[in-house]
Design a protein around this motif. Structure first.
Motif, PDB file in Angstrom:
ATOM      1  N   ASP A  52     -27.383  20.797  31.194  1.00 53.80           N
ATOM      2  CA  ASP A  52     -28.577  21.503  30.710  1.00 53.80           C
ATOM      3  C   ASP A  52     -29.774  21.339  31.643  1.00 53.80           C
ATOM      4  O   ASP A  52     -30.559  22.260  31.838  1.00 53.80           O
ATOM      5  N   ASN A  53     -29.912  20.153  32.191  1.00 56.37           N
ATOM      6  CA  ASN A  53     -30.953  19.856  33.185  1.00 56.37           C
ATOM      7  C   ASN A  53     -32.370  19.899  32.605  1.00 56.37           C
ATOM      8  O   ASN A  53     -33.312  20.372  33.245  1.00 56.37           O
ATOM      9  N   ARG A  68     -33.688  28.450  29.226  1.00 60.00           N
ATOM     10  CA  ARG A  68     -33.215  28.449  30.612  1.00 60.00           C
ATOM     11  C   ARG A  68     -32.161  27.372  30.890  1.00 60.00           C
ATOM     12  O   ARG A  68     -32.024  26.897  32.025  1.00 60.00           O
ATOM     13  N   SER A  69     -31.415  26.972  29.872  1.00 59.56           N
ATOM     14  CA  SER A  69     -30.401  25.941  30.072  1.00 59.56           C
ATOM     15  C   SER A  69     -29.478  26.288  31.232  1.00 59.56           C
ATOM     16  O   SER A  69     -29.053  27.438  31.391  1.00 59.56           O
ATOM     17  N   GLY A 226     -31.782  34.129  27.692  1.00 61.01           N
ATOM     18  CA  GLY A 226     -31.746  33.384  28.942  1.00 61.01           C
ATOM     19  C   GLY A 226     -32.143  34.234  30.131  1.00 61.01           C
ATOM     20  O   GLY A 226     -32.648  35.363  29.993  1.00 61.01           O
ATOM     21  N   VAL A 227     -31.876  33.695  31.302  1.00 69.10           N
ATOM     22  CA  VAL A 227     -32.330  34.328  32.539  1.00 69.10           C
ATOM     23  C   VAL A 227     -31.418  35.475  32.935  1.00 69.10           C
ATOM     24  O   VAL A 227     -30.186  35.341  32.941  1.00 69.10           O
ATOM     25  N   GLY A 236     -35.015  40.033  27.082  1.00 68.99           N
ATOM     26  CA  GLY A 236     -35.973  40.378  26.043  1.00 68.99           C
ATOM     27  C   GLY A 236     -35.773  39.697  24.707  1.00 68.99           C
ATOM     28  O   GLY A 236     -36.669  39.733  23.865  1.00 68.99           O
ATOM     29  N   ALA A 237     -34.632  39.077  24.473  1.00 72.59           N
ATOM     30  CA  ALA A 237     -34.382  38.390  23.201  1.00 72.59           C
ATOM     31  C   ALA A 237     -34.014  36.939  23.472  1.00 72.59           C
ATOM     32  O   ALA A 237     -32.942  36.468  23.123  1.00 72.59           O
ATOM     33  N   SER A 238     -34.910  36.224  24.117  1.00 66.93           N
ATOM     34  CA  SER A 238     -34.631  34.848  24.531  1.00 66.93           C
ATOM     35  C   SER A 238     -35.246  33.847  23.553  1.00 66.93           C
ATOM     36  O   SER A 238     -36.241  34.125  22.887  1.00 66.93           O
ATOM     37  N   SER A 239     -34.616  32.674  23.500  1.00 71.34           N
ATOM     38  CA  SER A 239     -34.982  31.661  22.508  1.00 71.34           C
ATOM     39  C   SER A 239     -36.077  30.730  23.020  1.00 71.34           C
ATOM     40  O   SER A 239     -35.829  29.567  23.331  1.00 71.34           O
ATOM     41  N   LEU A 240     -37.289  31.259  23.113  1.00 70.55           N
ATOM     42  CA  LEU A 240     -38.465  30.452  23.437  1.00 70.55           C
ATOM     43  C   LEU A 240     -38.946  29.832  22.130  1.00 70.55           C
ATOM     44  O   LEU A 240     -39.842  30.346  21.460  1.00 70.55           O
TER      45      LEU A 240
END
Length: 251
Positions: A52-53, A68-69, A226-227, A236-240
């Motif tokens: 995951d970093n 951004r995992s 994600g990226v 457009g549907a990212s888990s922020l």
């Protein structure tokens, strides 16, 4: 004028219920027999995706995810312990949206999409974020910015082989979400293959059947989006998303 007044009252009630749902302190959950799943300091008790970093992290006392995992495989965050029947309290909020607008469809109360006379889906282009609470390994109740509201049981609603009443029960009864940037409180009850979701003090999913839900499994928080490798920007549907005050009571 009456319509405006009714809207004002509805908004006031939702705000009041939200404040009550979030205002409960640690002593309340301890007295009710809950166990904390998050110590506010680190991810002890959670399985961080390999590779995951540092994208699943703890910042200012909350679990923070930037969508951004760098994990090669599954990117969700899972509890180390597995559970059978339980009540789960978790507070969550979206920090922002992905980097482009998203075509969001309109979900009808029966679980179908709103379409025109030719069968084409109506959609609304809007900013969106997307995550979910994962239940017993396979079940998911959605967190997102869609007009239907959070709490939806995606896989149940979209399974056309299920009876109409089962699919309809997987649709939130009301959009009880707070605006992006503000905290929401989920109280989820899982008994066997039945799920109830209370969002900000309002029942949005009421004892819905989740066919095939595992007997036992971990709880988790979903990676979504994600990226985009072509642009380097978030889809457009990212888990922020952020989570805090996570409590569970085994039944």
């Amino acid at each position: 004028m009456k319509k405006i007044w009714n809207i004002f009252i509805a908004v006031f009630v939702i705000c009041a219920l939200t404040s009550m749902a979030i205002a409960q302190d640690d002593s309340y959950f301890e007295e009710e027999g809950y166990t904390s799943l998050f110590n506010g300091k680190d991810l002890t008790g959670w399985q961080i995706p390999e590779g995951d970093n540092g994208h699943w992290n703890v910042i200012d006392g909350v679990i923070d995810y930037d969508a951004r995992s760098e994990a090669e495989g599954e990117k969700h965050l899972w509890s180390e312990k597995e559970y059978e029947d339980f009540k789960l309290h978790v507070e969550w909020r979206f920090k922002g949206y992905g980097d482009h607008l998203f075509d969001v469809p309109i979900i009808l109360p029966n679980g179908d999409y709103l379409t025109d006379e030719d069968g084409n889906r109506y959609s609304k282009r809007m900013p969106n974020a997307d995550s979910g609470i994962l239940l017993k390994g396979a079940g998911q109740t959605n967190l997102w910015c869609w007009p239907v509201g959070s709490g939806e049981l995606w896989s149940v609603r979209n399974d056309q082989s299920l009876p109409a009443e089962v699919r309809a029960a997987a649709v939130p009864k009301v959009n009880a979400d707070q605006p992006v940037g503000e905290w929401n409180a989920f109280d989820i009850t899982v008994k066997g293959d039945r799920i109830t979701v209370v969002n900000n003090g309002i029942v949005v999913i009421d004892n819905a059947l989740f066919p095939g839900l595992d007997t036992e499994g971990p709880v988790g928080f979903q990676h979504h989006g994600g990226v985009n490798p072509e642009t380097g920007k978030l889809r457009g549907a990212s888990s922020l998303v952020q989570f805090r005050n996570i409590w569970i009571k085994e039944l």
